[in-house]
Design an enzyme around this catalytic site. Sequence first.
Site, PDB file in Angstrom:
ATOM      1  N   ASP A  19      36.196  -0.278  39.885  1.00  0.00           N
ATOM      2  CA  ASP A  19      36.803   0.778  39.081  1.00  0.00           C
ATOM      3  C   ASP A  19      37.154   0.221  37.703  1.00  0.00           C
ATOM      4  OD1 ASP A  19      36.736   2.362  41.332  1.00  0.00           O
ATOM      5  OD2 ASP A  19      38.828   1.970  41.865  1.00  0.00           O
ATOM      6  N   ARG A  20      37.314   1.109  36.748  1.00  0.00           N
ATOM      7  CA  ARG A  20      37.669   0.672  35.387  1.00  0.00           C
ATOM      8  C   ARG A  20      38.901  -0.225  35.387  1.00  0.00           C
ATOM      9  NH1 ARG A  20      39.709   5.245  31.433  1.00  0.00           N
ATOM     10  NH2 ARG A  20      41.411   5.073  32.942  1.00  0.00           N
TER      11      ARG A  20
END
Length: 287
Positions: free
Chosen positions: A129-130
């Site tokens: 994920d970011r």
Amino acid sequence: MQLSHIATRSGRLSSFLREDMAISAGLMNRLKWQEKILVNGKPEHTDFQVQPGDTITLLMDAPQLDYPAEEGALTVLYEDSCLLAVDKPAGMLIHPSRTRNSGTLANLVAGYYQKTGQNCAFHPLTRLDRDTFGVVLLAKNAHIHHLLQRLEVQKSYHAITVGGPAEESGVIDAPIARKPLPSLLREINPEGKPSVTEYRVLERKGKLCKLELRPVTGRTHQLRLHCAYAGYPILGDPQYNTPESAEVSRALGASTQLLCAKRLEFFHPVTGEQMTIVSQLDAQVTL
């Protein structure tokens, strides 16, 4: 990059590509039409009859990028002719998107390859994920990526959670499904895909707990969602939280979710060597 193999038997070229060199059907077709499958230095079709002693060579140049190569800080944890492992910081996307074509890990890796004179592609085995940080393992071409996908890769994460499990170790087994569009989030749903996470308590301090998490399955947002479902959301998680965990995150100034891809363990797809790659960013996940 070139991949070569010397035949020790006779047979169709396609059988050597599939069985001896473990080339995927998609890559085989792409190289065939590009005339990048050579036998003794000459392009040949996949029905060509190979003889013992013939040298089969694949020319696997990286495809043209549709995003810019960019220079920037890149922490290289491991590199050889096949693999690159780097530490991704929190807040960075893995890939460019339709709305953002720069500032991602792919841009930095392309810049690194350009700077070091390597004609390699961006094929991530692991996708974070970011706001999840830590180890990302990359294959330098499509063939190595295909080999990596066939391997069992053990992944270990470290997380700080608000609250913690009653037991020192255990398993979270809860199926995960995508929420109805347009949401991009996931949810625990009996109709979802089987999802299993192993956990172990590393440290406890007040309301907080440091956990080692091992995803047995690899669903999107699995660790974040499983921790929240079990009653101990990850500190700083903006989506899968509770009013209490959100308040604790604000009070402690947690600007991002404290989830680190700490360690990858696997056998090298070419040499067979036992590999262990460890993030240098785990210092951010402390009580």
